[in-house]
Motif scaffolding. Structure first.
Motif, PDB file in Angstrom:
ATOM      1  N   LYS A  50       0.833  -1.195   0.000  1.00 20.88           N
ATOM      2  CA  LYS A  50       0.000   0.000   0.000  1.00 20.88           C
ATOM      3  C   LYS A  50       0.876   1.256   0.000  1.00 20.88           C
ATOM      4  O   LYS A  50       0.604   2.210  -0.732  1.00 20.88           O
ATOM      5  N   THR A  51       1.934   1.266   0.799  1.00 18.53           N
ATOM      6  CA  THR A  51       2.856   2.398   0.848  1.00 18.53           C
ATOM      7  C   THR A  51       3.578   2.564  -0.480  1.00 18.53           C
ATOM      8  O   THR A  51       3.744   3.681  -0.977  1.00 18.53           O
ATOM      9  N   TYR A  52       4.000   1.443  -1.077  1.00 17.18           N
ATOM     10  CA  TYR A  52       4.693   1.494  -2.356  1.00 17.18           C
ATOM     11  C   TYR A  52       3.811   2.104  -3.446  1.00 17.18           C
ATOM     12  O   TYR A  52       4.248   2.954  -4.219  1.00 17.18           O
ATOM     13  N   LYS A  53       2.547   1.676  -3.486  1.00 16.57           N
ATOM     14  CA  LYS A  53       1.620   2.226  -4.483  1.00 16.57           C
ATOM     15  C   LYS A  53       1.368   3.711  -4.239  1.00 16.57           C
ATOM     16  O   LYS A  53       1.277   4.501  -5.185  1.00 16.57           O
ATOM     17  N   LEU A  54       1.264   4.092  -2.972  1.00 13.02           N
ATOM     18  CA  LEU A  54       1.054   5.499  -2.645  1.00 13.02           C
ATOM     19  C   LEU A  54       2.249   6.344  -3.071  1.00 13.02           C
ATOM     20  O   LEU A  54       2.086   7.433  -3.622  1.00 13.02           O
ATOM     21  N   LEU A  55       3.455   5.832  -2.845  1.00  8.95           N
ATOM     22  CA  LEU A  55       4.658   6.571  -3.239  1.00  8.95           C
ATOM     23  C   LEU A  55       4.809   6.636  -4.752  1.00  8.95           C
ATOM     24  O   LEU A  55       5.375   7.592  -5.280  1.00  8.95           O
ATOM     25  N   GLN A  56       4.316   5.635  -5.461  1.00 12.34           N
ATOM     26  CA  GLN A  56       4.345   5.690  -6.921  1.00 12.34           C
ATOM     27  C   GLN A  56       3.386   6.751  -7.441  1.00 12.34           C
ATOM     28  O   GLN A  56       3.683   7.442  -8.411  1.00 12.34           O
ATOM     29  N   GLN A  57       2.239   6.884  -6.794  1.00  9.46           N
ATOM     30  CA  GLN A  57       1.243   7.859  -7.228  1.00  9.46           C
ATOM     31  C   GLN A  57       1.619   9.283  -6.830  1.00  9.46           C
ATOM     32  O   GLN A  57       1.245  10.229  -7.505  1.00  9.46           O
ATOM     33  N   HIS A  58       2.338   9.422  -5.712  1.00  7.63           N
ATOM     34  CA  HIS A  58       2.711  10.744  -5.198  1.00  7.63           C
ATOM     35  C   HIS A  58       4.209  10.777  -4.889  1.00  7.63           C
ATOM     36  O   HIS A  58       4.613  10.639  -3.742  1.00  7.63           O
TER      37      HIS A  58
END
Length: 70
Positions: A50-58
């Motif tokens: 979840k953190t990885y996807k969030l960092l990819q988006q932002h």
């Protein structure tokens, strides 16, 4: 019909108690410990993804994330 239900419940609880009685307290502690370790692994994995996807988006949050993990 009530006899069938009560008979089924009696057999179910007899099997359940036999299953729980087959293990010592040390065995149960080991089983619970392993279960908790596996559960912790999957919870950590979920939040890492979840953190990885969030960092990819932002990507602008990457510095904040790295600073908070020091």
């Amino acid at each position: 019909m009530k006899e069938k239900i009560s008979s089924t419940l009696a057999y179910f609880f007899a099997w359940l108690l036999a299953f729980f009685g087959a293990f010592s307290l040390q065995d149960w502690a080991t089983i619970i410990g392993v279960g908790l370790a596996i559960g912790t692994f999957f919870v950590n994995r979920y939040y890492r993804k979840k953190t990885y996807k969030l960092l990819q988006q932002h990507p602008e949050l990457r510095d904040l994330y790295e600073e908070s993990n020091r």
